[in-house]
Design an enzyme around this catalytic site. Structure first.
Site, short mmCIF file in Angstrom:
data_model
loop_
_atom_site.label_atom_id
_atom_site.label_comp_id
_atom_site.label_asym_id
_atom_site.label_seq_id
_atom_site.Cartn_x
_atom_site.Cartn_y
_atom_site.Cartn_z
N ASP A 1 5.92 2.69 0.47
CA ASP A 1 5.57 2.70 1.89
C ASP A 1 5.31 1.26 2.33
O ASP A 1 4.19 0.88 2.65
CB ASP A 1 4.33 3.57 2.13
CG ASP A 1 4.00 3.73 3.61
OD1 ASP A 1 4.86 3.39 4.44
OD2 ASP A 1 2.89 4.17 3.92
N GLN B 1 -2.42 5.34 9.53
CA GLN B 1 -1.44 5.76 10.52
C GLN B 1 -2.07 5.88 11.89
O GLN B 1 -3.14 6.46 12.06
CB GLN B 1 -0.82 7.10 10.11
CG GLN B 1 0.02 7.05 8.85
CD GLN B 1 1.29 6.24 9.02
OE1 GLN B 1 1.80 6.07 10.12
NE2 GLN B 1 1.81 5.73 7.91
N CYS C 1 9.09 2.14 7.98
CA CYS C 1 8.65 2.12 9.36
C CYS C 1 9.58 1.32 10.26
O CYS C 1 9.28 1.13 11.44
CB CYS C 1 7.21 1.59 9.47
SG CYS C 1 6.95 -0.03 8.75
N TYR D 1 2.75 -0.22 -2.42
CA TYR D 1 2.25 -0.45 -1.06
C TYR D 1 1.41 0.77 -0.66
O TYR D 1 1.52 1.31 0.43
CB TYR D 1 3.38 -0.65 -0.06
CG TYR D 1 4.46 -1.61 -0.51
CD1 TYR D 1 4.35 -2.98 -0.30
CD2 TYR D 1 5.63 -1.14 -1.14
CE1 TYR D 1 5.35 -3.85 -0.70
CE2 TYR D 1 6.63 -2.00 -1.54
CZ TYR D 1 6.49 -3.35 -1.33
OH TYR D 1 7.48 -4.22 -1.73
N GLU E 1 -1.57 -2.06 -4.31
CA GLU E 1 -1.85 -2.50 -2.93
C GLU E 1 -2.48 -3.88 -2.97
O GLU E 1 -3.31 -4.17 -3.83
CB GLU E 1 -2.78 -1.51 -2.24
CG GLU E 1 -3.25 -1.91 -0.87
CD GLU E 1 -2.11 -2.16 0.11
OE1 GLU E 1 -2.09 -3.25 0.69
OE2 GLU E 1 -1.25 -1.26 0.28
#
Length: 443
Positions: A370, A263, A397, A296, A319
């Protein structure tokens, strides 16, 4: 109305009354039956808009040239680069509390229109990350490009031209380190500030990502694809610092490769970790040792929080990015350890393996998502709806892709239990969201 394709207002200056915000950061105005997307406006203002781009359809785009009647929400721009025309802090001229209200309206509009979800508590509230109200200096991961003079700067809005004025987003320690380093012309610069205070700087040759195609939408899509291809490429040369960056949330520490995802906002990781772990722990009828899929999952931020909240939880991180997997491996080990295992795989492949070899993957009670800006996509959401965990927590996002993803679940009978926005990019129109959905009740 049907517009003549020969219509072209490019170069004209129109006096317009600004309406509400639109997804993408511009504000809507109208003239002679056409929509004008205005960069630099605020709802209610009377402005003169210079038309920059007119594809000849029912809309065109322009930039506010002068403000005749200002909104009370307008403030002096906090970002020198944005004031000079850069595309970085497109809402730095809007007061922070007002910007969050506008962002909540955008998130609400996307969820109701694209997701076809009725929101009784509209507009959606947008939160400050972990109570951190900073509007400048909050970014710990930033990029610059150098011009012919070798000076780092940022891109002008809707252009490849450079603006030399400094963006106000990066932490001052990053700005200082980059300004004191020589890179040469035509370089891309990556600056990362670790949670231990260490500054890391890397550089590589800048790619020519000049957009191709006709019309603003196709140009934007082409540029996005070019940047995505380049971001996956190797070639970073470390100038300052180490190849890995220390990241900390709570009692957990990660060493993430320099170009690995984390982030950008200094408080966002803590905010998302707290929100996700609370949503998981409050899942109805949750067992004492629940199986949780962290799809993710990056370097395992959410996995660590879930295990801290529920010590007996069994978490699988899925991932595909090697840099993030490397970070998760450092944090949790190469083999299943402490209830956390990492699977390097695309989410689609992981779900296909579950369908073809069901004995290898225990179905989850909770799924955390995510995904990147494009979202998980309809096929993934349909598969998860069919698997039927008790709860799905979606961290999105992008409002549009989040709305599409959760709309698939709601259409299948799931209940949207909670939805809130996060102002993880202060001074910009970008708003992220956390959605909590519960499985349909079965007899």
């Amino acid at each position: 109305m049907t517009q003549d394709r020969a219509t072209d207002w490019t170069g004209r200056v129109l006096r317009l009354r600004v309406e509400g915000p639109a997804h993408g950061g511009e504000f809507v105005a109208r003239h002679e039956g056409r929509v004008v997307f205005c960069r630099g406006g605020v709802t209610g203002e009377l402005v003169d808009v210079h038309i920059d781009d007119d594809p000849g359809r029912a809309f065109c785009r322009g930039t506010v040239q002068s403000v005749i009647e200002a909104s009370p929400d307008r403030v002096e721009p906090a970002c020198p680069a944005a004031a000079a025309g850069a595309g970085c802090c497109d809402w730095s001229h809007i007061a922070a509390d007002a910007a969050r209200r506008y962002a909540g309206r955008i998130l609400t509009e996307q969820v109701t229109r694209i997701g076809r979800i009725d929101l009784p508590d509209a507009p959606v509230a947008v939160e400050v990350p972990a109570g951190d109200p900073a509007s400048t200096g909050w970014r710990t991961v930033a990029r610059w490009i150098t011009g012919r003079d070798g000076v780092p700067g940022v891109r002008r809005a809707r252009s490849r031209d450079q603006v030399a004025e400094q963006c106000s987003q990066p932490d001052p320690r990053l700005r200082q380190a980059v300004s004191e380093t020589s890179f040469g012309p035509g370089r891309e610069v990556l600056g990362v500030l670790g949670d231990d205070g260490a500054v890391h700087i890397a550089t590589r040759a800048a790619i020519d990502d000049a957009p191709r195609g006709r019309g603003g939408r196709s140009r934007q899509s082409a540029a996005t694809r070019a940047r995505a291809r380049h971001s996956r490429a190797a070639g970073w040369e470390i100038v300052t610092g180490e190849p890995t960056v220390v990241r900390r949330v709570g009692d957990h520490e990660w060493r993430v490769p320099l170009a690995g995802f984390w982030q950008a906002h200094r408080s966002a990781a803590t905010h998302y970790s707290n929100g996700v772990r609370a949503a998981v722990s409050h899942t109805p009828q949750l067992s004492a040792a629940p199986v949780v899929w962290d799809l993710y999952g990056g370097a395992g931020l959410f996995a660590a929080g879930v295990r801290e909240e529920i010590p007996n939880a069994r978490v699988t991180i899925v991932e595909s990015a090697s840099a993030s997997v490397e970070g998760a491996t450092h944090a949790f080990g190469d083999t299943p350890d402490g209830g956390i295992r990492t699977v390097r795989s695309r989410v689609e492949t992981f779900l296909e393996d579950r369908d073809t070899r069901p004995g290898e993957h225990t179905d989850p009670e909770v799924v955390i998502l995510d995904p990147p800006r494009g979202g998980a996509g309809i096929p993934v959401m349909q598969r998860l709806a069919a698997i039927g965990p008790s709860r799905i927590v979606h961290v999105g996002c992008d409002p549009a892709s989040l709305a599409r993803d959760i709309g698939v679940l709601v259409a299948a009978g799931w209940t949207l239990t909670d939805l809130r926005g996060v102002a993880a990019f202060p001074g910009t129109h970008h708003v992220e969201g956390i959605a909590v959905l519960d499985v349909p009740r079965r007899p």
